[in-house]
Motif scaffolding. Sequence first.
Motif, PDB file in Angstrom:
ATOM      1  N   TRP A  25      -2.713  19.461  34.771  1.00 15.69           N
ATOM      2  CA  TRP A  25      -2.024  19.009  35.976  1.00 15.69           C
ATOM      3  C   TRP A  25      -2.461  17.600  36.321  1.00 15.69           C
ATOM      4  CZ3 TRP A  25       1.843  21.728  38.030  1.00 15.69           C
ATOM      5  CH2 TRP A  25       1.937  23.065  37.671  1.00 15.69           C
ATOM      6  N   ARG A  26      -1.509  16.800  36.723  1.00 17.68           N
ATOM      7  CA  ARG A  26      -1.796  15.445  37.183  1.00 17.68           C
ATOM      8  C   ARG A  26      -1.192  15.277  38.558  1.00 17.68           C
ATOM      9  NH1 ARG A  26      -0.499  11.101  32.573  1.00 17.68           N
ATOM     10  NH2 ARG A  26      -0.702   9.826  34.411  1.00 17.68           N
ATOM     11  N   ASP A  27      -1.810  14.406  39.332  1.00 17.28           N
ATOM     12  CA  ASP A  27      -1.239  14.078  40.632  1.00 17.28           C
ATOM     13  C   ASP A  27       0.058  13.301  40.431  1.00 17.28           C
ATOM     14  OD1 ASP A  27      -3.267  15.233  42.097  1.00 17.28           O
ATOM     15  OD2 ASP A  27      -4.451  13.398  42.172  1.00 17.28           O
ATOM     16  N   VAL A  28       0.886  13.311  41.446  1.00 20.29           N
ATOM     17  CA  VAL A  28       2.119  12.527  41.424  1.00 20.29           C
ATOM     18  C   VAL A  28       1.741  11.056  41.431  1.00 20.29           C
ATOM     19  CG1 VAL A  28       4.167  11.904  42.754  1.00 20.29           C
ATOM     20  CG2 VAL A  28       3.465  14.309  42.580  1.00 20.29           C
ATOM     21  N   GLU A  29       2.412  10.302  40.612  1.00 20.90           N
ATOM     22  CA  GLU A  29       2.176   8.864  40.530  1.00 20.90           C
ATOM     23  C   GLU A  29       3.520   8.154  40.641  1.00 20.90           C
ATOM     24  OE1 GLU A  29       0.104   5.640  37.491  1.00 20.90           O
ATOM     25  OE2 GLU A  29       0.224   7.752  36.930  1.00 20.90           O
ATOM     26  N   CYS A  83       1.811   8.171  29.181  1.00 18.11           N
ATOM     27  CA  CYS A  83       1.433   9.570  29.371  1.00 18.11           C
ATOM     28  C   CYS A  83       0.662  10.150  28.185  1.00 18.11           C
ATOM     29  CB  CYS A  83       2.679  10.412  29.627  1.00 18.11           C
ATOM     30  SG  CYS A  83       3.526   9.968  31.147  1.00 18.11           S
ATOM     31  N   ARG A 139      10.846  23.837  39.185  1.00 15.66           N
ATOM     32  CA  ARG A 139       9.579  23.571  38.503  1.00 15.66           C
ATOM     33  C   ARG A 139       9.817  23.451  37.013  1.00 15.66           C
ATOM     34  NH1 ARG A 139       6.919  28.565  41.587  1.00 15.66           N
ATOM     35  NH2 ARG A 139       6.877  27.623  43.644  1.00 15.66           N
ATOM     36  N   TRP A 193       5.651  19.391  32.007  1.00 12.57           N
ATOM     37  CA  TRP A 193       5.499  18.162  32.775  1.00 12.57           C
ATOM     38  C   TRP A 193       6.881  17.563  32.983  1.00 12.57           C
ATOM     39  CZ3 TRP A 193       7.315  13.681  30.595  1.00 12.57           C
ATOM     40  CH2 TRP A 193       7.556  13.725  29.223  1.00 12.57           C
TER      41      TRP A 193
END
Length: 117
Positions: free
Chosen positions: A2-6, A82, A107, A111
Motif C-alpha cells: 500500500w502507498r499513500d495517495v500522491e 512506480c 477498488r 494498484w
Amino acid sequence: LWRDVEVLRGFAKDTAGLYDEIVKATHWHEQVSETKDFRTASYHLRYDREGKLKMSSMKTGGHEFGLVPRLDEIVRKLFRKCGLEEGSASCGIYWFPQGDSGVGSHRHHKWSARVAF
C-alpha cells in the motif's frame, strides 16, 4: 503493498493536442451502466424507468503502445516512477465525451494511477 495517495501536477509535459490524439487513436467501447454492492461484492446492472438496460456515457479503451507515441512516453515515465516493468500492467483509458459522467467509488485489487488531460 500500500502507498499513500500522491498527487503530481505537471507530470506530463508537452500535452498540447494530446487529448485529441488519444481520442482519435483509441479503440473505444461502450459500457453498460452498473453499480457494485460492497457488502456482497456483487455487480448490478442499471435499468431505466421503462426497464431498458442503461448504457454508460463513459467510453473505455486500452492503451496500446505505438498508437500515440507521446502517451507511450507518459506511460513509460509512470511505470519508471512506480518501479514497474513495461508490460507488467495494463492501462485502461476512460473517455467522458459528454463531460457529465464519472467513475463511481470502487477498488482495485492491486494498484491504480490516473493521468488526466
